[in-house]
Write a protein that holds these residues in place. Structure first.
Motif, PDB file in Angstrom:
ATOM      1  N   LEU A  23      -6.032  18.696  26.983  1.00 63.99           N
ATOM      2  CA  LEU A  23      -6.492  19.909  27.663  1.00 63.99           C
ATOM      3  C   LEU A  23      -6.909  19.604  29.091  1.00 63.99           C
ATOM      4  N   MET A  24      -7.484  18.426  29.317  1.00 63.53           N
ATOM      5  CA  MET A  24      -7.874  18.053  30.675  1.00 63.53           C
ATOM      6  C   MET A  24      -6.642  17.934  31.573  1.00 63.53           C
ATOM      7  N   ALA A  25      -5.571  17.336  31.064  1.00 64.77           N
ATOM      8  CA  ALA A  25      -4.345  17.217  31.852  1.00 64.77           C
ATOM      9  C   ALA A  25      -3.773  18.593  32.159  1.00 64.77           C
ATOM     10  N   THR A  26      -3.824  19.482  31.178  1.00 63.36           N
ATOM     11  CA  THR A  26      -3.327  20.846  31.397  1.00 63.36           C
ATOM     12  C   THR A  26      -4.164  21.584  32.437  1.00 63.36           C
ATOM     13  N   ALA A  27      -5.493  21.500  32.285  1.00 66.04           N
ATOM     14  CA  ALA A  27      -6.387  22.179  33.229  1.00 66.04           C
ATOM     15  C   ALA A  27      -6.269  21.583  34.623  1.00 66.04           C
ATOM     16  N   ALA A  28      -6.085  20.253  34.726  1.00 62.75           N
ATOM     17  CA  ALA A  28      -5.959  19.609  36.034  1.00 62.75           C
ATOM     18  C   ALA A  28      -4.695  20.078  36.743  1.00 62.75           C
ATOM     19  N   THR A  29      -3.586  20.134  36.014  1.00 58.70           N
ATOM     20  CA  THR A  29      -2.324  20.603  36.609  1.00 58.70           C
ATOM     21  C   THR A  29      -2.440  22.051  37.053  1.00 58.70           C
ATOM     22  N   TRP A  30      -3.034  22.868  36.215  1.00 62.11           N
ATOM     23  CA  TRP A  30      -3.206  24.287  36.521  1.00 62.11           C
ATOM     24  C   TRP A  30      -4.080  24.486  37.760  1.00 62.11           C
ATOM     25  N   ALA A  31      -5.223  23.776  37.795  1.00 65.80           N
ATOM     26  CA  ALA A  31      -6.134  23.895  38.938  1.00 65.80           C
ATOM     27  C   ALA A  31      -5.479  23.376  40.217  1.00 65.80           C
ATOM     28  N   TYR A  32      -4.689  22.321  40.093  1.00 67.58           N
ATOM     29  CA  TYR A  32      -3.997  21.753  41.257  1.00 67.58           C
ATOM     30  C   TYR A  32      -3.019  22.765  41.855  1.00 67.58           C
ATOM     31  N   LEU A  33      -2.281  23.441  40.990  1.00 64.60           N
ATOM     32  CA  LEU A  33      -1.312  24.426  41.463  1.00 64.60           C
ATOM     33  C   LEU A  33      -2.006  25.647  42.065  1.00 64.60           C
ATOM     34  N   LEU A  34      -3.101  26.097  41.448  1.00 65.32           N
ATOM     35  CA  LEU A  34      -3.831  27.251  41.977  1.00 65.32           C
ATOM     36  C   LEU A  34      -4.480  26.939  43.326  1.00 65.32           C
ATOM     37  N   SER A  35      -4.788  25.660  43.565  1.00 65.91           N
ATOM     38  CA  SER A  35      -5.433  25.259  44.816  1.00 65.91           C
ATOM     39  C   SER A  35      -4.432  25.047  45.944  1.00 65.91           C
ATOM     40  N   GLY A  36      -3.157  25.311  45.665  1.00 61.68           N
ATOM     41  CA  GLY A  36      -2.137  25.165  46.693  1.00 61.68           C
ATOM     42  C   GLY A  36      -1.346  23.879  46.609  1.00 61.68           C
ATOM     43  N   GLY A  37      -1.553  23.116  45.559  1.00 55.26           N
ATOM     44  CA  GLY A  37      -0.828  21.872  45.396  1.00 55.26           C
ATOM     45  C   GLY A  37       0.612  22.093  44.969  1.00 55.26           C
ATOM     46  N   SER A  38       1.445  21.092  45.199  1.00 56.65           N
ATOM     47  CA  SER A  38       2.855  21.162  44.817  1.00 56.65           C
ATOM     48  C   SER A  38       3.336  19.765  44.462  1.00 56.65           C
ATOM     49  N   ALA A  39       4.507  19.695  43.869  1.00 56.79           N
ATOM     50  CA  ALA A  39       5.083  18.406  43.510  1.00 56.79           C
ATOM     51  C   ALA A  39       5.356  17.571  44.762  1.00 56.79           C
ATOM     52  N   GLN A  40       5.748  18.237  45.854  1.00 55.04           N
ATOM     53  CA  GLN A  40       6.008  17.530  47.107  1.00 55.04           C
ATOM     54  C   GLN A  40       4.724  16.921  47.668  1.00 55.04           C
ATOM     55  N   ASN A  41       3.633  17.679  47.636  1.00 56.14           N
ATOM     56  CA  ASN A  41       2.356  17.147  48.120  1.00 56.14           C
ATOM     57  C   ASN A  41       1.907  15.951  47.283  1.00 56.14           C
ATOM     58  N   LEU A  42       2.108  16.045  45.969  1.00 53.38           N
ATOM     59  CA  LEU A  42       1.726  14.947  45.094  1.00 53.38           C
ATOM     60  C   LEU A  42       2.546  13.713  45.375  1.00 53.38           C
ATOM     61  N   ARG A  43       3.826  13.898  45.621  1.00 53.81           N
ATOM     62  CA  ARG A  43       4.692  12.758  45.915  1.00 53.81           C
ATOM     63  C   ARG A  43       4.305  12.106  47.234  1.00 53.81           C
ATOM     64  N   ARG A  44       3.962  12.931  48.232  1.00 56.10           N
ATOM     65  CA  ARG A  44       3.519  12.371  49.512  1.00 56.10           C
ATOM     66  C   ARG A  44       2.212  11.588  49.348  1.00 56.10           C
ATOM     67  N   PHE A  45       1.327  12.107  48.499  1.00 57.59           N
ATOM     68  CA  PHE A  45       0.056  11.410  48.266  1.00 57.59           C
ATOM     69  C   PHE A  45       0.288  10.064  47.604  1.00 57.59           C
ATOM     70  N   LEU A  46       1.147  10.044  46.578  1.00 57.65           N
ATOM     71  CA  LEU A  46       1.420   8.796  45.858  1.00 57.65           C
ATOM     72  C   LEU A  46       2.112   7.767  46.742  1.00 57.65           C
ATOM     73  N   LEU A  47       2.925   8.264  47.680  1.00 60.80           N
ATOM     74  CA  LEU A  47       3.637   7.353  48.587  1.00 60.80           C
ATOM     75  C   LEU A  47       2.861   7.092  49.878  1.00 60.80           C
ATOM     76  N   CYS A  48       1.614   7.653  49.949  1.00 60.18           N
ATOM     77  CA  CYS A  48       0.751   7.442  51.123  1.00 60.18           C
ATOM     78  C   CYS A  48       1.401   7.940  52.410  1.00 60.18           C
ATOM     79  N   LYS A  49       2.040   9.105  52.335  1.00 64.05           N
ATOM     80  CA  LYS A  49       2.657   9.698  53.506  1.00 64.05           C
ATOM     81  C   LYS A  49       1.790  10.867  53.994  1.00 64.05           C
ATOM     82  N   SER A  50       1.775  11.072  55.285  1.00 62.46           N
ATOM     83  CA  SER A  50       0.987  12.169  55.862  1.00 62.46           C
ATOM     84  C   SER A  50       1.749  13.478  55.747  1.00 62.46           C
TER      85      SER A  50
END
Length: 233
Positions: free
Chosen positions: A206-233
């Protein structure tokens, strides 16, 4: 991890600290009221009736969850009024803190840190003894699993705060209902203990589900996550 959330996202801003402490106070108020009602019901019942006492315990937990969410909503309404005051006082007509930041710092981390603190205080009090964990064949992982359960509750409160405030802002009542249902489910899963896998695994899912949901509602996207993991601005 909870301390990291506070140090890196809240500690540098005095306004966020004040709002967090106020949110923690609201959680304490909900706990005090629910504890008082549970204490009265227990004292008014037969202490020798074990099924009744177990039923009262379940009732107390479920009622406490509903009361916490009610206080979360009350605090949202209070913060909405506070934002209007901050906008009126600011020179540029903008609030120094957004409703999303309030959702994270107040109804999220504030509720989570206080609930986690109370959980750990109770466990540490039990750790003083007398007795040895697992001496009668029970699991010796009681304190370790309790620590993991405390951590997941802190994170869940953080994500629930974001989801709950978003639902209130956009009048998406099904989001608020989803938060309440998840909260009831996580609290209810603890009655599976000492079968700890029965509570930890569903809670972390449930935590993983809620985290994904909250991330998307806050304006997050798969592209932003990939940039974060790759340490790109």
């Amino acid at each position: 991890p909870a301390l990291g959330l506070f140090l890196f996202t809240i500690a540098h801003d005095p306004l966020r600290i004040i709002i967090l402490i106020a949110g923690a106070f609201f959680w304490l108020a909900s706990l005090l009221l629910s504890s008082l009602i549970w204490f009265i019901t227990v004292k008014a019942s037969n202490p020798q009736d074990e099924p009744l006492q177990k039923g009262l315990l379940i009732f107390g937990v479920m009622f406490s969850v509903l009361l916490q969410e009610a206080f979360r909503y009350l605090y949202y309404k209070l913060l909405r009024k506070a934002i209007e005051g901050l906008v009126a006082l600011s020179e540029d007509g903008c609030s120094p803190i957004s409703i999303q930041q309030m959702a994270y710092a107040v109804a999220g981390v504030g509720f989570g840190l206080m609930s986690g603190a109370f959980s750990m205080i109770n466990l540490l009090a039990d750790a003083l003894g007398p007795g040895t964990v697992g001496i009668h064949g029970d699991s010796q992982l009681y304190f370790l699993t309790s620590a993991f359960m405390t951590m997941v509750l802190i994170f869940l409160h953080t994500f629930w705060g974001i989801l709950f405030f978003h639902g209130c802002e956009h009048r998406c009542w099904w989001e608020i209902t989803a938060v309440i249902v998840m909260h009831l489910a996580v609290s209810g899963s603890t009655f599976c203990n000492p079968l700890y896998m029965g509570s930890l695994v569903p809670s972390y899912l449930l935590m993983a589900t809620a985290a994904t949901w909250a991330y998307l509602l806050s304006g997050g996207s798969a592209q932003n996550l990939r940039r974060f993991l790759l340490c790109k601005s």
